[in-house]
Design an enzyme around this catalytic site. Sequence first.
Site, PDB file in Angstrom:
ATOM      1  N   CYS A   1     -33.807  56.549 -39.661  1.00  0.00           N
ATOM      2  CA  CYS A   1     -35.027  56.116 -38.967  1.00  0.00           C
ATOM      3  C   CYS A   1     -35.012  56.459 -37.474  1.00  0.00           C
ATOM      4  O   CYS A   1     -34.014  56.265 -36.788  1.00  0.00           O
ATOM      5  CB  CYS A   1     -35.201  54.613 -39.091  1.00  0.00           C
ATOM      6  SG  CYS A   1     -35.226  54.048 -40.776  1.00  0.00           S
TER       7      CYS A   1
ATOM      8  N   ARG B   1     -33.547  63.754 -37.504  1.00  0.00           N
ATOM      9  CA  ARG B   1     -32.681  62.697 -38.015  1.00  0.00           C
ATOM     10  C   ARG B   1     -32.832  62.507 -39.523  1.00  0.00           C
ATOM     11  O   ARG B   1     -31.998  61.877 -40.160  1.00  0.00           O
ATOM     12  CB  ARG B   1     -33.003  61.375 -37.308  1.00  0.00           C
ATOM     13  CG  ARG B   1     -32.669  61.388 -35.834  1.00  0.00           C
ATOM     14  CD  ARG B   1     -33.253  60.192 -35.137  1.00  0.00           C
ATOM     15  NE  ARG B   1     -32.647  58.946 -35.535  1.00  0.00           N
ATOM     16  CZ  ARG B   1     -31.686  58.319 -34.864  1.00  0.00           C
ATOM     17  NH1 ARG B   1     -31.228  58.844 -33.755  1.00  0.00           N
ATOM     18  NH2 ARG B   1     -31.194  57.179 -35.292  1.00  0.00           N
TER      19      ARG B   1
ATOM     20  N   LYS C   1     -29.497  63.120 -40.347  1.00  0.00           N
ATOM     21  CA  LYS C   1     -28.534  63.677 -39.406  1.00  0.00           C
ATOM     22  C   LYS C   1     -27.480  62.650 -39.030  1.00  0.00           C
ATOM     23  O   LYS C   1     -26.306  62.960 -38.883  1.00  0.00           O
ATOM     24  CB  LYS C   1     -29.282  64.158 -38.163  1.00  0.00           C
ATOM     25  CG  LYS C   1     -28.399  64.755 -37.090  1.00  0.00           C
ATOM     26  CD  LYS C   1     -27.871  66.089 -37.521  1.00  0.00           C
ATOM     27  CE  LYS C   1     -26.903  66.707 -36.548  1.00  0.00           C
ATOM     28  NZ  LYS C   1     -26.024  67.682 -37.234  1.00  0.00           N
TER      29      LYS C   1
ATOM     30  N   GLU D   1     -15.862  72.337 -46.727  1.00  0.00           N
ATOM     31  CA  GLU D   1     -16.988  72.413 -45.796  1.00  0.00           C
ATOM     32  C   GLU D   1     -18.001  73.473 -46.244  1.00  0.00           C
ATOM     33  O   GLU D   1     -19.213  73.265 -46.168  1.00  0.00           O
ATOM     34  CB  GLU D   1     -16.467  72.695 -44.379  1.00  0.00           C
ATOM     35  CG  GLU D   1     -17.513  72.875 -43.294  1.00  0.00           C
ATOM     36  CD  GLU D   1     -18.437  71.677 -43.091  1.00  0.00           C
ATOM     37  OE1 GLU D   1     -18.184  70.590 -43.645  1.00  0.00           O
ATOM     38  OE2 GLU D   1     -19.457  71.852 -42.394  1.00  0.00           O
TER      39      GLU D   1
ATOM     40  N   HIS E   1      -5.975  73.196 -62.719  1.00  0.00           N
ATOM     41  CA  HIS E   1      -5.936  71.854 -63.300  1.00  0.00           C
ATOM     42  C   HIS E   1      -7.323  71.328 -63.615  1.00  0.00           C
ATOM     43  O   HIS E   1      -7.573  70.129 -63.548  1.00  0.00           O
ATOM     44  CB  HIS E   1      -5.194  70.899 -62.362  1.00  0.00           C
ATOM     45  CG  HIS E   1      -3.800  71.350 -62.088  1.00  0.00           C
ATOM     46  ND1 HIS E   1      -2.805  71.304 -63.041  1.00  0.00           N
ATOM     47  CD2 HIS E   1      -3.251  71.912 -60.990  1.00  0.00           C
ATOM     48  CE1 HIS E   1      -1.687  71.794 -62.522  1.00  0.00           C
ATOM     49  NE2 HIS E   1      -1.939  72.178 -61.276  1.00  0.00           N
TER      50      HIS E   1
ATOM     51  N   LYS F   1     -21.891  72.665 -47.091  1.00  0.00           N
ATOM     52  CA  LYS F   1     -23.046  73.328 -46.441  1.00  0.00           C
ATOM     53  C   LYS F   1     -24.032  73.807 -47.501  1.00  0.00           C
ATOM     54  O   LYS F   1     -25.238  73.632 -47.357  1.00  0.00           O
ATOM     55  CB  LYS F   1     -22.602  74.540 -45.589  1.00  0.00           C
ATOM     56  CG  LYS F   1     -21.898  74.232 -44.286  1.00  0.00           C
ATOM     57  CD  LYS F   1     -22.762  73.666 -43.207  1.00  0.00           C
ATOM     58  CE  LYS F   1     -22.886  72.198 -43.229  1.00  0.00           C
ATOM     59  NZ  LYS F   1     -21.951  71.269 -42.820  1.00  0.00           N
TER      60      LYS F   1
ATOM     61  N   ASN G   1     -34.755  50.081 -37.496  1.00  0.00           N
ATOM     62  CA  ASN G   1     -33.761  50.976 -38.072  1.00  0.00           C
ATOM     63  C   ASN G   1     -32.567  50.110 -38.427  1.00  0.00           C
ATOM     64  O   ASN G   1     -32.077  49.366 -37.584  1.00  0.00           O
ATOM     65  CB  ASN G   1     -33.372  52.037 -37.033  1.00  0.00           C
ATOM     66  CG  ASN G   1     -32.273  52.963 -37.520  1.00  0.00           C
ATOM     67  OD1 ASN G   1     -31.981  53.013 -38.711  1.00  0.00           O
ATOM     68  ND2 ASN G   1     -31.670  53.699 -36.604  1.00  0.00           N
ATOM     69  N   GLY G   2     -32.112  50.175 -39.672  1.00  0.00           N
ATOM     70  CA  GLY G   2     -30.987  49.339 -40.085  1.00  0.00           C
ATOM     71  C   GLY G   2     -31.313  48.647 -41.391  1.00  0.00           C
ATOM     72  O   GLY G   2     -32.277  49.006 -42.071  1.00  0.00           O
TER      73      GLY G   2
ATOM     74  N   GLU H   1     -25.851  70.836 -49.158  1.00  0.00           N
ATOM     75  CA  GLU H   1     -26.768  70.133 -48.260  1.00  0.00           C
ATOM     76  C   GLU H   1     -28.106  70.845 -48.117  1.00  0.00           C
ATOM     77  O   GLU H   1     -29.150  70.208 -48.153  1.00  0.00           O
ATOM     78  CB  GLU H   1     -26.154  70.026 -46.849  1.00  0.00           C
ATOM     79  CG  GLU H   1     -25.109  68.961 -46.721  1.00  0.00           C
ATOM     80  CD  GLU H   1     -24.501  68.939 -45.317  1.00  0.00           C
ATOM     81  OE1 GLU H   1     -24.325  67.857 -44.769  1.00  0.00           O
ATOM     82  OE2 GLU H   1     -24.197  70.024 -44.769  1.00  0.00           O
TER      83      GLU H   1
ATOM     84  N   TRP I   1     -36.518  56.384 -43.016  1.00  0.00           N
ATOM     85  CA  TRP I   1     -35.661  56.966 -44.058  1.00  0.00           C
ATOM     86  C   TRP I   1     -35.430  55.825 -45.034  1.00  0.00           C
ATOM     87  O   TRP I   1     -34.765  54.839 -44.710  1.00  0.00           O
ATOM     88  CB  TRP I   1     -34.364  57.437 -43.413  1.00  0.00           C
ATOM     89  CG  TRP I   1     -33.459  58.216 -44.318  1.00  0.00           C
ATOM     90  CD1 TRP I   1     -33.489  59.566 -44.534  1.00  0.00           C
ATOM     91  CD2 TRP I   1     -32.371  57.708 -45.102  1.00  0.00           C
ATOM     92  NE1 TRP I   1     -32.490  59.914 -45.416  1.00  0.00           N
ATOM     93  CE2 TRP I   1     -31.795  58.809 -45.776  1.00  0.00           C
ATOM     94  CE3 TRP I   1     -31.838  56.441 -45.319  1.00  0.00           C
ATOM     95  CZ2 TRP I   1     -30.711  58.675 -46.641  1.00  0.00           C
ATOM     96  CZ3 TRP I   1     -30.752  56.313 -46.179  1.00  0.00           C
ATOM     97  CH2 TRP I   1     -30.210  57.420 -46.816  1.00  0.00           C
TER      98      TRP I   1
END
Length: 610
Positions: free
Chosen positions: A2, A27, A605, A483, A506, A487, A100-101, A490, A74
Amino acid sequence: MCGIVGYIGDKNCVPILIEGLKRLEYRGYDSAGVGIINSTECKVLKTKGKVSELEKLVFAEQIDSGLGIGHTRWATHGEPSTINAHPHLNKDKTLFLIHNGIIENYLSLKKGLEKEGYEFISETDTEVLAHLIDHYLKLKNSLFQAVRYALNEVEGTYGICVIYNGEKDKIVAARKGSPLVLGIGNNENFVASDVNALIAHTKQVVYLEDGEIAEIYKDHFTTKTIADETIIKEIFEVEVGVDEITKGGYPHFMLKEIMDQPDSIFNSMRGRLVYDEGISKLGGLQGFEERIINSKRILITACGTSWHAGLVGEYMLEQYAGIPVEVEYASEFRYRHPIITKDDTVIFISQSGETADTLAAMKEAKKKGALCLGICNVVGSSIARESDAGVYIHAGPEIGVASTKAFTAQISVLALITLLLARRRNLSLPEGQEIINEMRLLTKKVEMILKQNENIEKIAGQYMNCKNFLYLGRGYNFPVALEGALKLKEISYIHAEGYPAAEMKHGPIALIDDDMPVVFIATKDSVYDKVISNIQEVRARKGRILAIVNEGDEQIENMVDHVIKVPKTHNMLTPILTVIPLQLIAYHIAVKKGLNVDQPRNLAKSVTVE
Ligand code: G6P
């Protein structure tokens, strides 16, 4: 997550709020709204979807007012919808709240309010708080006191702004766990969830701390604790310029940030390398070096990409500084009752410095007496302020949701910390100087990789329709495999997994066929030959292979479908180079699929809620 922006002053708040919300779009959000109060009306406009949709709604109304708040939501409680979007209102539609929260005890608060006759139209926790403030407003007859009393009943996290038709001269803002910053202007003041929303208007900012409430008037502000004690706040000057938060001619922030890396890596090291002594100088750790060096153990905790940087840090610190290191997800660390002692140093890595899990893990470690160090990008962020000491990575604002330049700068700073500790322990002067030489060459080497962008784009085109990917690496390149896969997930929504190359046997080897490309990160290091065996195993099962190799490596080139070559560097710095082609591959695949690279679906973000 948010975004919050608020304005009080003589100008029309509407364009200021919309522009501020646009600067916060990065964000991550799914709906947006504004609440505006002027001398004749109180108006709330909200919509599911983008700020550009809200903009059309708001400008169609032709409202003019010097008092307003805006929000990008969000979703946590209740789906993304116009009803669930903020601001939330009291019954009289005279009080507007953005938040926000998460209000964790919202159900019990709601039950109490329902008994008093309050009705709820949304599924959100925030609407409960709006009515709770209304309840206290009727009792206390003061917006500030009503907010204070309501927040005293709240369990959970919040960054909130409230405006009320009965007190049009102020915005009341409060924080616990979710960031809020005031922007101090000339006969106008601002409030926002991060400085990016303010810097076009003012560089003077005040960071609210947890448990603080501010009354923001157009020409002054006051701050108190939630217990009603007055506190005097310091005004800081932010250094970020507006040009740093624009795309600068690139089609996406992500590409700009990937291309920024020669500069961001350079900035992360600037003034910190002392060649004559083969050591690094980190002002933020001054006075704490002995305690770090004598730590029995270093713990590194972080989330997402920052956690991957932490894994690289573990390899470096153990190999060169000889201190035992453990790396843990902040979300697990905070709840599993870890054994932490005063002899431990805990490093918290966070680009934003606001990730709720990392912040909570830090509070836990602090309680147990460990030395807490922050590695953050955002200056003045919560983790940076609340840690005992730390190092900024100085990568500049990172706007694309998928972290790129922060990752390489985080690794660069971890290398500086390693150099500092290693030299104070066993590393020789020539070895220290060799690392410094290699660090200085990084900028040029990164540029050489970025020059291959067109070729990398062509390679991306050949893989864009694949449904699954496997990324494999060993040693320092294992975190890079993780990573690279992250990427791709995402921003292209393609399923991808990162694995240590040897672990392939394995389990993941069962997945390999001609539909499953495997990306090997196979630079010339101590496990090079072993990785070649892993490549053979994939070839034997007809897997398509893209390999990131060192320049001059013809052996692998002759074995695989595609190679991207990176210059050789010191082994602990390798991830800084090998990750860059993987960032570009993910970027180009997502662009070719027509996806929103900078604001991928469902992601934020900075994750400021649990
Ligand atoms: C979110 C972002 C990731 C980031 C992670 C940790 O999930 O989408 O890109 O790596 O948070 O963020 P931090 O700001 O703590 O590094």
